[in-house]
Design an enzyme around this catalytic site. Structure first.
Site, PDB file in Angstrom:
ATOM      1  CG  LEU A  45      -1.855  -1.224   1.340  1.00  0.00           C
ATOM      2  CD1 LEU A  45      -2.776  -1.055   2.539  1.00  0.00           C
ATOM      3  CD2 LEU A  45      -2.658  -1.442   0.069  1.00  0.00           C
ATOM      4  N   GLY A  48      -1.714   6.506  -2.445  1.00  0.00           N
ATOM      5  CA  GLY A  48      -2.874   6.391  -3.330  1.00  0.00           C
ATOM      6  C   GLY A  48      -3.971   5.557  -2.706  1.00  0.00           C
ATOM      7  CG  HIS A  49      -3.448   1.441  -1.906  1.00  0.00           C
ATOM      8  ND1 HIS A  49      -2.119   1.334  -2.214  1.00  0.00           N
ATOM      9  CD2 HIS A  49      -4.103   0.581  -2.737  1.00  0.00           C
ATOM     10  CE1 HIS A  49      -1.956   0.442  -3.188  1.00  0.00           C
ATOM     11  NE2 HIS A  49      -3.145  -0.015  -3.526  1.00  0.00           N
ATOM     12  CD  GLN A  73      -5.693  -9.237 -10.232  1.00  0.00           C
ATOM     13  OE1 GLN A  73      -6.691  -9.598  -9.590  1.00  0.00           O
ATOM     14  NE2 GLN A  73      -5.332  -7.957 -10.307  1.00  0.00           N
ATOM     15  CG  LEU A 202       1.177   8.026  -5.548  1.00  0.00           C
ATOM     16  CD1 LEU A 202       0.610   8.161  -4.143  1.00  0.00           C
ATOM     17  CD2 LEU A 202       2.693   8.158  -5.512  1.00  0.00           C
ATOM     18  NE  ARG A 205       2.977  -4.816 -11.734  1.00  0.00           N
ATOM     19  CZ  ARG A 205       1.709  -5.187 -11.633  1.00  0.00           C
ATOM     20  NH1 ARG A 205       0.784  -4.255 -11.532  1.00  0.00           N
ATOM     21  NH2 ARG A 205       1.371  -6.457 -11.641  1.00  0.00           N
TER      22      ARG A 205
END
Length: 288
Positions: A45, A48-49, A73, A202, A205
């Site tokens: 996290l 942005g989260h 995914q 953000l 990765r």
């Protein structure tokens, strides 16, 4: 002296999470209608989260965050094994962001019989752009989101909201379509992209980028900005990104945000970009 934030309760099992959720909803003050805000994440996290969780905190009596690296995914050549798993640090951040519960199941808990035989199919909207570059990605993403929404769904009359970032614009569109097409009793709440001081969106990765790669990655938001300002057309924008050292363009397109159909640049159109910076694939977008 300020009071330290209270750590959220971490639940590893589905039934444990449902019980904790029911207890939290029941404890809501009678004068305030009970509601649940769910923030699905894959962990690692960042701020942005934090924007998603804080908005959920403002709008709901209970906030739950799922932390699950969903193998469905990831493609065979993608970064499932090296995807960062930082649950202890995530829980510390979530205490600061204001979460009440963390649902952090294992793969075996989510898929006890192995890979599910029945999955959500993302259809034509999931077969283009990121879906074309990452076959099966959106089927896997929608399958786990559908599962999480069913696991977390509170009993009526509690309101239910799920929060998704606009950086993953194609995923957000697909989640909205799935909720509408399946009549799921949840409101999808989009949250605007959060950018670092240098303009880079953000992303979990971003931690893979070294200093030189990070500087190269800035070509993505800067090119989108030039496209929005009318300083570049789409073809020139593609050439600019491809010319950046260490960056390999996957796609840059301008689409109708409701259908992903290609359109000419203009007000309300959505510019989407995906590119590999070194070995890291980044995405970004901007409404023109």
């Amino acid at each position: 002296m300020s009071t330290p934030p209270t750590a959220p309760r971490v639940c590893r099992g589905i039934e444990e999470f449902r019980t904790a959720l029911a207890d939290r909803l029941a404890a809501a003050p009678e004068r305030v209608p009970a509601s649940l805000g769910l923030v699905p994440t894959m962990g690692a996290l960042h701020e942005g989260h934090g924007h998603l969780v804080r908005l959920a905190r403002q709008e709901n009596t209970v906030v739950a965050v799922s932390v699950f690296v969903n193998p469905l995914q990831f493609g065979p050549d993608e970064d499932l094994e090296r995807y960062p798993r930082t649950l202890e640090a995530d829980v510390g951040l979530l205490a600061r962001f204001g979460a009440d519960l963390v649902f952090a199941p294992s793969v075996a808990e989510m898929y006890p019989d192995g890979e599910p035989l029945v999955r959500v199919t993302s259809g034509r909207l999931g077969a283009v752009l990121d879906g074309a570059s990452r076959p099966g990605h959106f089927d896997g993403a929608l399958t786990v989101v559908n599962k999480l929404l069913n696991i977390a769904a509170p009993p009526a009359p509690a309101a239910f909201r799920a929060y998704f970032g606009e950086k993953d614009a194609q995923q957000l569109l697909l989640v909205r379509r799935m909720v509408a097409d399946f009549d799921l009793p949840v409101t999808v709440r989009p949250v605007p992209i959060v950018r670092d001081d240098d303009g880079l969106a953000l992303s979990s990765r971003n931690r893979y980028l070294d200093a030189a790669q990070r500087r190269s990655a800035l070509v993505l938001p800067r090119t989108l900005g030039a496209l929005a300002a009318g300083q570049l057309g789409p073809e020139d924008a593609r050439r600019r990104i491809d010319a950046e050292d260490g960056v390999r363009l996957d796609y840059l397109v301008v689409v109708d945000p409701r259908t992903l159909a290609p359109v000419e640049p203009g007000p309300g159109a959505l510019a989407l970009v995906a590119a590999h910076v070194g070995g890291t694939r980044l995405i970004d977008n901007l409404v023109l």
